[in-house]
Design a protein around this motif. Structure first.
Motif, PDB file in Angstrom:
ATOM      1  N   GLY A  22       0.791  -1.225   0.000  1.00  0.00           N
ATOM      2  CA  GLY A  22       0.000   0.000   0.000  1.00  0.00           C
ATOM      3  C   GLY A  22       0.814   1.260   0.000  1.00  0.00           C
ATOM      4  N   GLY A  23       2.103   1.197   0.372  1.00  0.00           N
ATOM      5  CA  GLY A  23       2.930   2.394   0.483  1.00  0.00           C
ATOM      6  C   GLY A  23       4.094   2.380  -0.478  1.00  0.00           C
ATOM      7  N   GLY A  24       5.130   3.160  -0.116  1.00  0.00           N
ATOM      8  CA  GLY A  24       6.321   3.226  -0.959  1.00  0.00           C
ATOM      9  C   GLY A  24       6.204   4.188  -2.111  1.00  0.00           C
ATOM     10  N   MET A  64      11.409  10.071   0.498  1.00  0.00           N
ATOM     11  CA  MET A  64      10.857  10.084   1.847  1.00  0.00           C
ATOM     12  C   MET A  64       9.674  11.040   1.881  1.00  0.00           C
ATOM     13  N   GLY A  65       8.605  10.648   2.581  1.00  0.00           N
ATOM     14  CA  GLY A  65       7.451  11.526   2.723  1.00  0.00           C
ATOM     15  C   GLY A  65       6.151  10.754   2.661  1.00  0.00           C
ATOM     16  N   ALA A  66       5.066  11.469   2.594  1.00  0.00           N
ATOM     17  CA  ALA A  66       3.739  10.861   2.508  1.00  0.00           C
ATOM     18  C   ALA A  66       3.400  10.570   1.049  1.00  0.00           C
ATOM     19  N   PRO A  67       2.983   9.333   0.719  1.00  0.00           N
ATOM     20  CA  PRO A  67       2.663   9.019  -0.676  1.00  0.00           C
ATOM     21  C   PRO A  67       1.596   9.931  -1.275  1.00  0.00           C
ATOM     22  N   THR A  68       0.651  10.396  -0.450  1.00  0.00           N
ATOM     23  CA  THR A  68      -0.415  11.259  -0.953  1.00  0.00           C
ATOM     24  C   THR A  68       0.123  12.557  -1.530  1.00  0.00           C
ATOM     25  N   VAL A  69       1.284  13.017  -1.051  1.00  0.00           N
ATOM     26  CA  VAL A  69       1.855  14.273  -1.536  1.00  0.00           C
ATOM     27  C   VAL A  69       2.212  14.179  -3.011  1.00  0.00           C
ATOM     28  N   PHE A 255       3.290  11.557   7.142  1.00  0.00           N
ATOM     29  CA  PHE A 255       2.801  10.230   6.762  1.00  0.00           C
ATOM     30  C   PHE A 255       1.363  10.319   6.260  1.00  0.00           C
ATOM     31  N   ALA A 256       0.972   9.336   5.461  1.00  0.00           N
ATOM     32  CA  ALA A 256      -0.443   9.125   5.155  1.00  0.00           C
ATOM     33  C   ALA A 256      -0.973   8.115   6.170  1.00  0.00           C
ATOM     34  N   ARG A 257      -1.860   8.564   7.026  1.00  0.00           N
ATOM     35  CA  ARG A 257      -2.377   7.715   8.103  1.00  0.00           C
ATOM     36  C   ARG A 257      -3.874   7.511   7.911  1.00  0.00           C
ATOM     37  N   GLY A 258      -4.370   6.356   8.378  1.00  0.00           N
ATOM     38  CA  GLY A 258      -5.804   6.176   8.325  1.00  0.00           C
ATOM     39  C   GLY A 258      -6.240   4.733   8.472  1.00  0.00           C
ATOM     40  N   GLU A 259      -7.516   4.526   8.180  1.00  0.00           N
ATOM     41  CA  GLU A 259      -8.135   3.203   8.239  1.00  0.00           C
ATOM     42  C   GLU A 259      -9.060   3.028   7.048  1.00  0.00           C
ATOM     43  N   ALA A 260      -9.143   1.812   6.573  1.00  0.00           N
ATOM     44  CA  ALA A 260     -10.132   1.446   5.564  1.00  0.00           C
ATOM     45  C   ALA A 260     -10.951   0.293   6.106  1.00  0.00           C
ATOM     46  N   LYS A 261     -12.260   0.354   5.910  1.00  0.00           N
ATOM     47  CA  LYS A 261     -13.140  -0.728   6.345  1.00  0.00           C
ATOM     48  C   LYS A 261     -13.703  -1.431   5.121  1.00  0.00           C
ATOM     49  N   ASN A 279       1.267   5.055   5.836  1.00  0.00           N
ATOM     50  CA  ASN A 279       1.833   4.841   4.504  1.00  0.00           C
ATOM     51  C   ASN A 279       1.566   3.404   4.043  1.00  0.00           C
ATOM     52  N   GLU A 280       2.021   2.422   4.810  1.00  0.00           N
ATOM     53  CA  GLU A 280       1.804   1.005   4.488  1.00  0.00           C
ATOM     54  C   GLU A 280       0.726   0.396   5.376  1.00  0.00           C
ATOM     55  N   HIS A 281       0.071  -0.670   4.887  1.00  0.00           N
ATOM     56  CA  HIS A 281      -0.867  -1.418   5.707  1.00  0.00           C
ATOM     57  C   HIS A 281      -0.098  -2.154   6.805  1.00  0.00           C
TER      58      HIS A 281
END
Length: 364
Positions: A22-24, A64-69, A255-261, A279-281
């Protein structure tokens, strides 16, 4: 030694997005950078780890950084060149080759773009076998290799030379600078010898990514289930299947932080899977059971195409299959669990290998 062309890049990009859990970084942007580099400079030499001289200076390429950027601030490639040149100036030695610091979307592609422009080979070794969100979360850290001296660089021309007391402080200082530099930077860190790379790195990661991408591509041609083909390639397990019914995602502290349901379908009907990511699951659990936890890999695949879905790409209504993959044994050591296990990220669960969870489960 072999040459990497456009088809190999296409396949590696898909595999990198999957192993990136999910990240990188955005694999599409990284792929475009690598393809453009091949167009301009020709095919890129890929070396096996054991082909690298033991005294050679090698440095990973990374963002380095948040993938969303990256959705709004795509790198040009000049940032990485600047970082490498500054590090060479400081060390007084030419860099022999580069390699991915992690098996992440953009971070598996950047070495090809950087190598092509600098005339370097890419080495088929990385420092994670997956992606993790912080700079010290590499096998090199487990083996006592310093992240510094190192350089970070942004698109405005700013560079910072880092010399820190340990790799955790590298993460803290570089993360603070990254936020001020717009949320993402290019890095030239963890300079090391060929001998250190061979002893500490995880070999064959780019080959595995290519095999994953090829398996998904050929599954469509041969009209077979792409997810089954992926699981055979990586030794993975199906963990859950359903439809995304909620996503909470924000960019904070770099970071990109959060939750998915994910609402369960078919045999998972009646359950809801929660994916927690930085960033990553990092954690997958239902109301009743633990499903998979870092450092094992959690990947979300499109239910129809088998293509990986990144944390910034998860959308409401998407039908997906969640798979788990055992991590490299280096991460299952005491220091590995201390560095990247669930307790480090604040999750009040113990690490249980994914293959054990699949067999018997762990009730919450």
């Amino acid at each position: 030694m072999r040459k990497i062309g456009k088809q190999e890049i296409e396949d590696i990009a898909v595999g990198a997005a999957l192993l990136g859990t999910g990240g990188g970084g955005d694999p599409y942007i990284g792929k475009l950078m690598a393809l453009q580099a091949i167009e301009e400079y020709g095919e890129i030499t890929l070396l096996e780890g054991d082909e690298v001289p033991e005294d050679a200076l090698v440095v990973p390429s990374s963002m380095m950084g948040a993938p969303t950027v990256m959705l709004e601030k795509a790198p040009s490639g000049e940032e990485a060149i600047e970082a490498f040149q500054k590090l060479e100036e400081y060390l007084g030695k030419k860099i022999y080759g580069t390699f991915p610091i992690e098996a992440g979307g953009v971070n598996s592609m950047l070495p090809f773009a950087t190598a092509a422009r600098l005339g370097l080979p890419v080495i088929d070794v990385d420092g994670m076998g997956r992606a993790f969100p912080e700079l010290q979360m590499v096998t090199f850290y487990l083996d006592g290799i310093s992240a510094t001296p190192g350089v970070i660089s942004d698109e405005k021309g700013n560079t910072m030379l880092l010399s820190t007391i340990n790799n955790v402080w590298t993460e803290r200082i570089a993360r603070a600078a990254t936020i001020q530099m717009g949320g993402s930077v290019m890095c030239a860190i963890y300079p090391m010898t060929g001998k250190q790379l061979k002893e500490s790195g995880i070999s064959g990661i780019l080959k595995l990514e290519e095999e994953i991408g090829k398996a998904i591509r050929l599954a469509k041609v041969n009209n077979v289930n792409p997810i089954q083909e992926v699981m055979k390639t990586v030794g993975g397990f199906e963990l859950f299947s359903g439809k995304v019914n909620d996503i909470n995602r924000k960019t904070e502290t770099g970071f990109a932080r959060g939750e998915a349901k994910i609402e369960g379908l078919n045999e998972y009907k009646g359950e809801t899977l929660t994916l927690s990511f930085q960033n990553e699951h990092l954690l997958a659990q239902t109301e009743q059971r633990l499903v998979c936890v870092t450092p094992d890999l959690i990947a979300v695949l499109d239910a129809e195409t088998g293509l990986p879905i990144t944390t910034e790409g998860i959308r409401y209504g998407a039908r997906c299959v969640v798979i788990g993959i055992p991590c490299n044994p280096k991460w299952r050591t005491a220091k590995g669990i201390e560095t990247v296990g669930p307790k480090y990220f604040g999750y009040d669960v113990d690490y249980v290998p994914v293959e054990e969870l699949v067999k018997k489960g762990v009730a919450l």
